[in-house]
Design an enzyme around this catalytic site. Structure first.
Site, PDB file in Angstrom:
ATOM      1  N   HIS A  25      -8.952  -4.018  -1.936  1.00 50.60           N
ATOM      2  CA  HIS A  25      -7.843  -2.928  -1.143  1.00 50.60           C
ATOM      3  C   HIS A  25      -8.303  -1.559  -1.362  1.00 50.60           C
ATOM      4  O   HIS A  25      -8.435  -0.798  -0.412  1.00 50.60           O
ATOM      5  CB  HIS A  25      -6.594  -3.217  -2.069  1.00 50.60           C
ATOM      6  N   GLU A  26      -8.894  -1.191  -2.603  1.00 50.90           N
ATOM      7  CA  GLU A  26      -9.331   0.032  -2.675  1.00 50.90           C
ATOM      8  C   GLU A  26     -10.619   0.356  -2.027  1.00 50.90           C
ATOM      9  O   GLU A  26     -10.678   1.636  -1.572  1.00 50.90           O
ATOM     10  CB  GLU A  26      -9.067   0.720  -4.213  1.00 50.90           C
ATOM     11  N   CYS A  51       0.775  -1.406   0.096  1.00 52.16           N
ATOM     12  CA  CYS A  51       0.018  -0.095  -0.038  1.00 52.16           C
ATOM     13  C   CYS A  51       0.976   1.191  -0.096  1.00 52.16           C
ATOM     14  O   CYS A  51       1.882   1.188   0.721  1.00 52.16           O
ATOM     15  CB  CYS A  51      -0.734   0.156   1.069  1.00 52.16           C
ATOM     16  N   HIS A  57     -10.342   0.814   1.515  1.00 50.16           N
ATOM     17  CA  HIS A  57      -9.990   2.515   2.053  1.00 50.16           C
ATOM     18  C   HIS A  57     -10.842   3.398   2.521  1.00 50.16           C
ATOM     19  O   HIS A  57     -11.281   4.282   3.006  1.00 50.16           O
ATOM     20  CB  HIS A  57      -8.845   3.096   1.461  1.00 50.16           C
TER      21      HIS A  57
END
Length: 175
Positions: free
Chosen positions: A130-131, A90, A134
């Protein structure tokens, strides 16, 4: 500038309006390009990573994969085939990569932009998870492979392994 403070990354994000999406995507594009010039290549970036508490992220992967995707106000509706993803990293945790538990197939729903709903598999599924994490106050270290967490030997008063700079007993080791 990409944020590296764990508490700042865990900010609650609001939905983005159609009017603000374009300018946020432009800022994300610039920051992602700058990170690639600085020798820290990234394949995606989310608005909270640059201090914007909106549910917007981008995915840009070249070389054989060619993913170019904007994610706005979406969520993952279904998950399939849990596995271990090797060496996930990241931009907010420079020089750190970990083995994570990620799904190999996901169903993304309610994206404000085209495609509105889609199935992502393989690498794209991992990057989307992953995105999108966030945007919902999560980071990749929340998905560490259990064995990896267990091999980190820390005491209750040691600095927590998650990068929060708190003592383990006040963070991940809460009783």
């Amino acid at each position: 500038m990409i944020i590296t403070d764990l508490n700042a990354l865990r900010v609650k994000c609001d939905d983005a309006s159609s009017d603000e999406v374009g300018s946020i995507i432009e800022l994300l594009e610039k920051e992602l390009q700058d990170s690639n010039k600085n020798g820290k290549p990234g394949v995606g970036l989310a608005a909270p990573q640059i201090g914007i508490a909106k549910k917007v992220s981008i995915i840009r992967v070249a070389q054989n994969h060619e993913f170019n995707l904007n994610l706005v106000n979406c969520r993952i509706d279904k998950y399939f085939d849990l596995g271990v993803f090797k060496d996930e990293g990241c931009l907010s945790f420079p020089d750190r990569s970990e083995n994570t538990n990620r799904y190999n197939e996901i169903y993304v729903k309610d994206n404000l932009l085209y495609p509105n709903n889609f199935i992502a598999t393989g690498l794209l599924a991992v990057i989307c998870q992953h995105e999108i994490d966030h945007l919902y106050q999560k980071v990749f270290i929340d998905h560490l492979v259990e064995k990896q967490i267990l091999k980190i030997k820390i005491g209750p008063n040691d600095k927590c392994h998650c990068g929060s700079n708190l003592k383990y007993k006040k963070c991940c080791g809460k009783v």
